[in-house]
Design an enzyme around this catalytic site. Structure first.
Site, short mmCIF file in Angstrom:
data_model
loop_
_atom_site.label_atom_id
_atom_site.label_comp_id
_atom_site.label_asym_id
_atom_site.label_seq_id
_atom_site.Cartn_x
_atom_site.Cartn_y
_atom_site.Cartn_z
N LYS A 195 -22.82 -68.56 -66.36
CA LYS A 195 -21.54 -68.85 -65.64
C LYS A 195 -21.96 -69.62 -64.44
O LYS A 195 -21.67 -69.49 -63.29
CB LYS A 195 -21.06 -67.65 -65.13
CG LYS A 195 -20.65 -66.49 -66.18
CD LYS A 195 -20.29 -65.23 -65.56
CE LYS A 195 -20.53 -64.11 -66.80
NZ LYS A 195 -20.01 -62.81 -66.31
N ASP A 230 -19.43 -54.20 -67.03
CA ASP A 230 -17.96 -53.77 -66.73
C ASP A 230 -17.41 -52.99 -67.95
O ASP A 230 -16.55 -52.31 -67.80
CB ASP A 230 -16.98 -55.03 -66.53
CG ASP A 230 -17.06 -55.98 -67.99
OD1 ASP A 230 -18.27 -55.92 -68.89
OD2 ASP A 230 -16.59 -56.95 -67.86
#
Length: 502
Positions: A195, A230
């Site tokens: 990312k 997550d």
């Protein structure tokens, strides 16, 4: 009739005749092109087919790979990572807990005041902080110092009713959404950055250690009690409100699943069995591959051109590339591009923007798919605004919707097959004598939450796969903000003060 008049009549008739021939040719060419466009669509539809028998094969393959991944490291394309989370929240947790959610160019700091069974989440507050670009490629100390400073600033704003018991350290759940080799509930070394981050001296380091040192440098007395991702946070958030939650699935830009396994069913676990007897497994199911997945040439090309080919198709694409939000819109674009090239779907030239990878995002695909206006004007405006294709016919717009439906249906039905694979592994895909126990799957992610056709199709497919009797006991629940609240709840369930409080 004079010769001139006869001649004029002949010329006129010839002109009419030639025009008629041209019109007929144009119609033939037009109908030929339309037939070609339909042939491309039908062939794609056929290759994307997900009959129930095929979905069962996919579910069985998922279960087999789960067993293999639990048996040994590298034994399967499914990593089946041991998370070291052996205590999921019960709802009894009390006190103030923090969370840090780092997964991209922004991070969030949160705090929740938990009030036990009766009051649950009494209060929650959060703040979002953007990371300056130079820190994404700088040093580990610079990044973690910046994060620690933001945490300290947030801690300084604790208001009335938010307080840690005297003599106790503040505790934090750290959601770190980058590849990590976890070594305990509160330690893990960074495998690689993704990312847009590239901080070389952090690779191989314990990210909890790096954050802890940064907090110590500024005198912030806070302990990281859980390092999670997550998906595991979503599982924790689901379990906090419902003790029947057995698994969590994220369907968003990316996709993943985690579930609760009996520790004794994990051959590669060599530590002491946890007191609870349970261990949360992070499946990393985006990497799942099987010869049973219904793949097309468009998937193969997308995989070959992607950032991490074959990690997610070589001759076999992986799961993530055919079910997650990152890729669905682009598959639609690729088929439309083929129709434009081979069947002039949008006129004589291929619209240049149609050739740009990922220009058509899944939220735009969803908006078109849900268009119920008589002239499909949402489809028309999306094609015009995003792809510079003006003045499309209703017939063409209907093709676009059908294409969205084929891609979304394949993704949703395969997601349901993946969930069935987990239920099979847990032995919860059949009814046992006298067993009325519910099995709840916590779901989160923008694709599931906002793409209604996808969600509806997934849920109805799971019912179809399980049958009426079993599906009555299988519940899908939306569980929100696993990376935030879920991480704070895991800090609570792995608190160093648990013994004192029990």
């Amino acid at each position: 009739m004079g010769k001139v008049a006869v001649g004029a009549a002949v010329v006129c008739a010839a002109t009419v005749c030639a025009a008629a021939v041209l019109i007929a040719r144009h119609r033939m060419r037009s109908s030929g092109r339309w037939a070609r466009a339909m042939a491309i669509l039908r062939e794609f539809e056929e290759k994307c087919g997900t009959p129930i028998a095929k979905l069962r094969q996919v579910a069985d393959a998922m279960t087999v790979e789960m067993h293999a991944g639990l048996a040994s490291e590298g034994g399967s394309k499914l990593k089946m990572i041991i998370s070291y989370v052996d205590n999921l929240p019960t709802g009894d947790e009390k006190g103030l807990f923090y969370a840090l959610d780092l997964g991209g160019t922004n991070f969030r700091v949160l705090r929740v005041q938990l009030g036990g069974k009766d009051k649950r989440v009494v209060k929650q507050e959060f703040e979002e902080v953007s990371i300056p670009p130079h820190l994404m490629v700088g040093s580990s100390d610079a990044l973690f110092d910046y994060i620690a400073a933001a945490l300290a600033k947030f801690v300084a704003t604790e208001g009335e009713g938010l307080h840690v018991s005297p003599g106790r350290q503040r505790e934090l759940g750290f959601t770190f959404s980058f590849p990590v080799r976890q070594s305990s509930i509160s330690s893990g070394s960074l495998i690689k950055w993704t990312k847009g981050f590239s901080i070389e001296d952090a690779v191989g380091q314990d990210v909890v250690g790096e954050l802890t040192k940064a907090m110590e440098r500024i005198g912030l007395d806070m302990r990281v009690s859980a390092l999670v991702n997550d998906t595991i946070g979503t599982l924790a958030g689901g379990r906090y409100y419902d003790q029947d939650v057995v698994a969590a699935v994220i369907l968003g830009t990316g996709t993943n699943a985690a579930y609760v396994e009996r520790a004794q069913s994990i051959p590669k676990w060599h530590g002491l069995l946890p007191k609870s007897g349970d261990m949360v497994i992070n499946m990393e199911w985006g990497n799942f591959r099987s010869s049973h997945l219904p793949l097309t040439e468009y998937d193969q090309v997308l995989d070959a051109e992607s950032l991490n080919p074959g990690e997610q198709v070589a001759v076999v694409t992986d799961f993530e590339k055919i079910i997650s939000g990152m890729y669905l819109g682009d598959i639609v674009r690729r088929v439309l591009c083929r129709m434009a090239e081979e069947a002039d779907l949008f006129g004589d030239t291929v619209p240049p923007k149609l050739k740009i990878p990922f220009i058509l995002r899944t939220p735009d695909m969803s908006a078109m798919h849900h268009d119920t206006s008589p002239d499909l004007r949402v489809v028309g405006s999306k094609l015009k605004d995003i792809l510079d294709i003006p003045n499309t016919s209703l017939k063409t717009r209907k093709v676009v919707i059908e294409l969205c439906d084929i891609v979304a249906t394949r993704g949703a039905r395969l997601s349901a097959a993946g969930i069935l694979g987990i239920l099979k592994k847990l032995g919860r895909d059949t009814m046992k004598e006298g067993d009325k126990q519910n099995s709840v799957i916590a779901l989160d992610g923008g694709l599931y939450e906002h793409y209604t056709e996808f969600r509806t199709c997934l849920e109805s497919t799971l019912k179809e796969l399980l049958g009426a009797e079993v599906s009555d006991n299988i519940v899908i629940k939306h569980s929100n903000d696993g990376s935030g609240i879920g991480a704070a709840l895991l800090a609570a369930s792995h608190s160093q003060y648990l013994e004192e409080d029990s």
